[in-house]
Design a protein around this motif. Structure first.
Motif, PDB file in Angstrom:
ATOM      1  N   ASP A 279       0.834  -1.199   0.000  1.00  0.00           N
ATOM      2  CA  ASP A 279       0.000   0.000   0.000  1.00  0.00           C
ATOM      3  C   ASP A 279       0.868   1.248   0.000  1.00  0.00           C
ATOM      4  OD1 ASP A 279       0.901   0.398   2.618  1.00  0.00           O
ATOM      5  OD2 ASP A 279      -0.873  -0.501   3.511  1.00  0.00           O
ATOM      6  N   ARG A 625     -14.267  -3.788   1.826  1.00  0.00           N
ATOM      7  CA  ARG A 625     -14.048  -2.444   2.359  1.00  0.00           C
ATOM      8  C   ARG A 625     -13.603  -2.495   3.819  1.00  0.00           C
ATOM      9  NH1 ARG A 625     -18.776  -1.280  -0.644  1.00  0.00           N
ATOM     10  NH2 ARG A 625     -20.073  -1.208   1.240  1.00  0.00           N
ATOM     11  N   LEU A 628      -9.973  -3.104   4.117  1.00  0.00           N
ATOM     12  CA  LEU A 628      -9.222  -1.855   3.952  1.00  0.00           C
ATOM     13  C   LEU A 628      -9.261  -1.019   5.220  1.00  0.00           C
ATOM     14  CD1 LEU A 628     -10.355  -0.852   0.327  1.00  0.00           C
ATOM     15  CD2 LEU A 628      -8.182  -1.892   1.025  1.00  0.00           C
ATOM     16  N   THR A 629     -10.375  -1.082   5.929  1.00  0.00           N
ATOM     17  CA  THR A 629     -10.479  -0.360   7.199  1.00  0.00           C
ATOM     18  C   THR A 629      -9.481  -0.890   8.203  1.00  0.00           C
ATOM     19  OG1 THR A 629     -12.812   0.179   6.868  1.00  0.00           O
ATOM     20  CG2 THR A 629     -12.009   0.167   9.136  1.00  0.00           C
ATOM     21  N   ALA A 631      -6.653  -2.186   7.617  1.00  0.00           N
ATOM     22  CA  ALA A 631      -5.335  -1.679   7.225  1.00  0.00           C
ATOM     23  C   ALA A 631      -5.183  -0.212   7.604  1.00  0.00           C
ATOM     24  CB  ALA A 631      -5.135  -1.868   5.725  1.00  0.00           C
ATOM     25  N   ALA A 632      -6.226   0.563   7.383  1.00  0.00           N
ATOM     26  CA  ALA A 632      -6.153   1.994   7.684  1.00  0.00           C
ATOM     27  C   ALA A 632      -6.004   2.246   9.177  1.00  0.00           C
ATOM     28  CB  ALA A 632      -7.403   2.695   7.144  1.00  0.00           C
ATOM     29  N   ARG A 638       2.328  -0.774   9.860  1.00  0.00           N
ATOM     30  CA  ARG A 638       1.266  -1.739   9.563  1.00  0.00           C
ATOM     31  C   ARG A 638       1.108  -2.805  10.638  1.00  0.00           C
ATOM     32  NH1 ARG A 638      -1.292   1.566   7.509  1.00  0.00           N
ATOM     33  NH2 ARG A 638      -1.812   1.780   5.315  1.00  0.00           N
ATOM     34  N   TYR A 674      -6.890 -10.828  10.112  1.00  0.00           N
ATOM     35  CA  TYR A 674      -6.696 -10.181   8.816  1.00  0.00           C
ATOM     36  C   TYR A 674      -6.252 -11.200   7.771  1.00  0.00           C
ATOM     37  CZ  TYR A 674      -5.078  -7.053   5.160  1.00  0.00           C
ATOM     38  OH  TYR A 674      -4.894  -6.433   3.951  1.00  0.00           O
ATOM     39  N   ARG A 678      -8.216 -12.134   4.343  1.00  0.00           N
ATOM     40  CA  ARG A 678      -7.668 -12.131   2.974  1.00  0.00           C
ATOM     41  C   ARG A 678      -7.908 -13.478   2.287  1.00  0.00           C
ATOM     42  NH1 ARG A 678      -6.667  -7.188   0.961  1.00  0.00           N
ATOM     43  NH2 ARG A 678      -5.774  -8.424  -0.734  1.00  0.00           N
TER      44      ARG A 678
END
Length: 800
Positions: A279, A625, A628-629, A631-632, A638, A674, A678
């Motif tokens: 990312d 989505r 992605l949250t 990860a954010a 990370r 996580y 994935r």
């Protein structure tokens, strides 16, 4: 040198920030050193086991020998980059906030020795290198303690070093170029920080500081090699071992160490499935996650994995918090092993199962948490922790990776423990309260069905039948135990009902989930308890995750509505969910650290669990989505935190909306979640969904004809048409009557061979209102119970 340092034993020790930006260790079993990074410097370093921290922090101080004093961890802006994707070695750039210097570090461990290595470059951005003095400051906290450390100045084979020791562990700090000066002292009284802050150079050159909270300080000579040098922190059972390894590491080229370290990690990453992507931070969270799991594996005890190389709110914790999160929780271990399996790391998952088989208690359960050698730390009992290892064995069996490992003896003991002690748990998965927990019930029912398959494969058909019957009975009662309807909260949310977080089981007949209070933990003095019927949790989604209920079950959908109403927070990085309403495990409103009370914050782990629910419901785009949250909400390196801050920004406390809070980071369980997410997104199917529950309860819709009575679960009513099963823990004769003892019958119990004896009474034809009375004659003891018990036949449906 001027002798012994004054000021013993120093101030009371504290740990350090749990907001890690990096964690690492060599893949090699020869190196038994683990390190953590935060605020641009090394924090805790672990040796010889990853549950034994030996340092508080290890950073640099820069002065101009006159009036400039700059502590690296507080006065620089830090940037972090991996050596390569999935390699937990780091390049760190720390730039002075006043623009006067830049420090660049490369940090790895020696793959062949017990040594942490830092190659450091110091660059003057204003003036020349000679205008500055740079000092290494190391705070030993050996063997998980800041008290009782002894420090001294010495040498190994003529090489000057700084040493510290506590009990049977020692460390040695050495440098590739000779130190300009060295000192040791007591923290807060005679340590180098105090000296440098006051005088901007080392003036207190103390040679030893025994038995206290100590610090080591050394002036570094960057002029000797153009602003470059290597620091080696060696460990051993004594100063000779530590000094030996430190010197040996410095004799080899640093580039060789980096190459060996990276090569071994890259070989490990090639064994993992490719499920991630880089990312905008330069990190691939999936590869970081696989490395985090591997980094948290023990080397002395194969298969052990700790929860986190951190101590939540460590800067506010003393030596009294011995364990931190560097302990093994069986639940976290199974979740982490599931992450390894999802990434293609079947061998690591299998080793975790062997470790669990090794550490299982004689009665079939596991400690609440334990040191890596299996010694219990806390002593609570969580029923899901007896169930999860069964699901791991089943997952390995289904993936074809159990091989020749005979898991049945372990599964049998664990299933027996569940059958004897369930369905009520002493503690829920948050380790706070007991009762009927939807999460625990889901895991327990799924594991009993998996155990039944193992029993059938071992030709133990009677055990298999009993375990399935028990699972069916528990599953059939989940709504009676944990689903509430017609409450004010239900009306406010526009639903008929919802699953509660916990329901009480401390009175006969399993009190309704609407009854009584739930004792919310971590409360300030005098705060009231919460009504059970008003406390909800995302834990109910486990009914879907483990296959007991469909994602579109109206009761689940209604519960999701209530969960989102009470527990969902929108942050700058996306939505996050709380553990339950009223949670007090988190920072205070003003951002002050949790101190036994606080306000619960959102958990990225729960974002992952919600994503799996959305995937089960067929909403793959929503699940993507939420990935992605997650990860954010991770750190700049990370790492996924236990909690994120969902209040207003508090820069002075380093708390920013949607970003990591001050609890544990990384949380290994969250990284495993996580990874599984994935994998689930790739397969378009929930990776760890047990097939037995789906087939039995969603497809075949198997119910239960049993109503179970036992001493730890005395039902006072059973529905008309049900068979009354009486379960006890020893062979007995049930002496009973359905007409007030006018006539009696005797029924002998049957041995299930998992520690439970049962007798089924023919109650299916008894009319409503019949009172069944019974007592016990204990065969082995040759005595009567001396007390009568009773149960009434009620209407077909017993309301919750």
């Amino acid at each position: 040198m001027i002798g012994r340092a004054p000021g013993a034993p120093g101030i009371a020790p504290r740990w350090t920030s749990s907001a890690k930006s990096g964690v690492g260790t060599a893949v090699s079993m020869q190196s038994r050193v683990w390190f953590t990074l935060s605020h641009g410097i090394v924090n805790e370093v672990y040796f010889p086991r990853l549950d034994q921290a030996n340092t508080r922090d290890f950073g640099l101080i820069v002065t101009d020998r006159k009036d400039f004093f700059s502590e690296e961890k507080r006065a620089t802006r830090s940037r972090l980059a991996p050596l390569a994707q999935g390699v937990p070695g780091y390049r760190v750039i720390n730039e002075c906030v006043e623009g006067r210097y830049r420090i660049a570090k490369t940090i790895v461990t020696d793959s062949k020795r017990n040594v942490l290595l830092q190659a450091i470059q110091f660059q003057a951005l204003q003036g020349e290198i000679s205008d500055y003095s740079v000092f290494a400051l190391l705070a030993p906290h050996i063997n998980n303690g800041g008290c009782g450390n002894s420090a001294w100045i010495g040498a190994w084979k003529g090489m000057p070093m700084l040493f510290a020791q506590r009990e049977s562990t020692a460390l040695a700090l050495a440098c590739s170029v000779p130190f300009r000066a060295m000192s040791c002292g007591y923290v807060g009284a005679s340590d180098g920080w105090q000296d440098l802050c006051a005088h901007k150079q080392l003036t207190w050159l103390y040679t030893d500081a025994p038995n206290g909270n100590v610090a080591l300080t050394a002036e570094l000579d960057f002029a000797a090699d153009g602003g470059n040098l290597v620091l080696a922190l060696g460990f051993g059972r004594n100063d000779s071992e530590a000094g030996h390894d430190a010197r040996g590491a410095l004799l080899e080229e640093f580039s060789t160490h980096v190459a060996d370290y990276a090569q071994q990690w890259e070989e490990f990453q090639r064994t993992c499935l490719d499920l991630g992507e880089v990312d905008d931070t330069g990190f691939d969270l999936y590869r970081v996650s696989t490395a985090v799991l591997k980094t948290h594996e023990a080397k002395s005890f194969n298969g052990a994995m700790i929860a986190s190389l951190s101590i939540p709110w460590g800067f506010n914790k003393s030596d009294d918090d011995l364990g931190g999160y560097h302990l093994v929780w069986p639940r976290d271990l199974v979740e982490s092993a599931g992450g390894l399996l999802a990434a293609g790391g079947a061998d690591g998952a299998r080793q975790a199962l062997v470790y669990l088989m090794t550490t299982q208690e004689a009665d079939g359960h596991w400690p609440q948490n334990m040191w890596t050698d299996g010694s219990p730390y806390w002593n609570g009992i969580q029923l899901d922790e007896a169930a999860f290892p069964i699901l791991l064995a089943d997952a390995l069996l289904r993936s074809g990776d159990l091989a020749d490992l005979d898991a049945w003896p372990m599964v049998r003991r664990a299933a027996g423990y569940l059958a004897r002690n369930g369905p009520v748990t002493q503690q829920d998965r948050w380790e706070e309260d007991g009762g009927y927990s939807p999460f625990t019930l889901a895991v327990a029912v799924a594991s009993l069905l998996a155990a039944a398959d193992f029993a059938a494969a071992a030709h133990e058909d009677s055990i298999a039948a009993y375990l399935r019957e028990t699972a069916d009975a528990w599953n059939a009662n989940i709504e009676r135990w944990t689903y509430v309807t017609g409450t004010d909260l239900a009306r406010d949310c526009g639903v008929d009902g919802y699953y509660v977080r916990l329901a009480a089981a401390d009175v006969p007949d399993a009190a309704s989930p609407a009854s009584g209070f739930v004792p919310i933990k971590n409360r300030p003095p005098g705060e009231k308890l919460g009504w059970r019927a008003q406390v909800v949790s995302p834990d109910a989604l486990a009914l879907v995750r483990f296959g007991l209920r469909a994602a579109d079950d109206p009761r689940v959908v209604a519960t999701v509505t209530v969960i989102d109403r009470l527990l969902k927070s929108e942050t700058t990085t996306g939505p996050v969910w709380h553990r339950y309403n009223g949670d007090r495990y988190g920072e205070h409103e003003d951002g002050a650290p949790f101190d036994g009370a606080g306000v619960g914050r959102g958990w990225p782990l729960l974002v992952g669990e919600r994503a799996h629910y959305e995937l089960a419901a067929g909403r793959r785009d929503v699940a993507g989505r939420l990935a992605l949250t997650m990860a954010a909400q991770s750190s700049s390196g990370r790492l996924i935190p236990e909690q994120v801050w969902d209040g207003i920004d508090l820069p002075l406390r380093e708390l920013f909306n949607g970003r990591p809070a001050g609890s544990a980071m990384p949380l290994v369980w969250a990284h495993a979640e996580y990874i599984k997410l994935r994998r689930s997104l790739r397969d378009d199917n929930v990776f760890d969904l047990p097939p037995q529950t789906v087939q039995r309860y969603q497809i075949d819709r198997i119910g239960s004809s049993l109503a179970i009575w036992r001493f730890n679960h005395k039902c006072s009513r059973i529905a008309k048409g049900k068979t009354m099963r009486i379960e006890v823990l020893a062979a007995a004769l049930i002496h009973w009557s359905a007409d007030g003892w006018c006539t009696t019958a005797d029924t002998a119990t049957i041995d299930t061979h998992v520690g439970v004896h049962y007798a089924d009474l023919p109650t299916t034809q008894f009319p409503e209102g019949t009172m069944v009375r019974f007592t016990f004659y204990w065969r082995d003891a040759g005595r009567w119970e001396g007390e009568d018990f009773c149960c009434v036949i009620a209407a077909h449906s017993i309301p919750a």
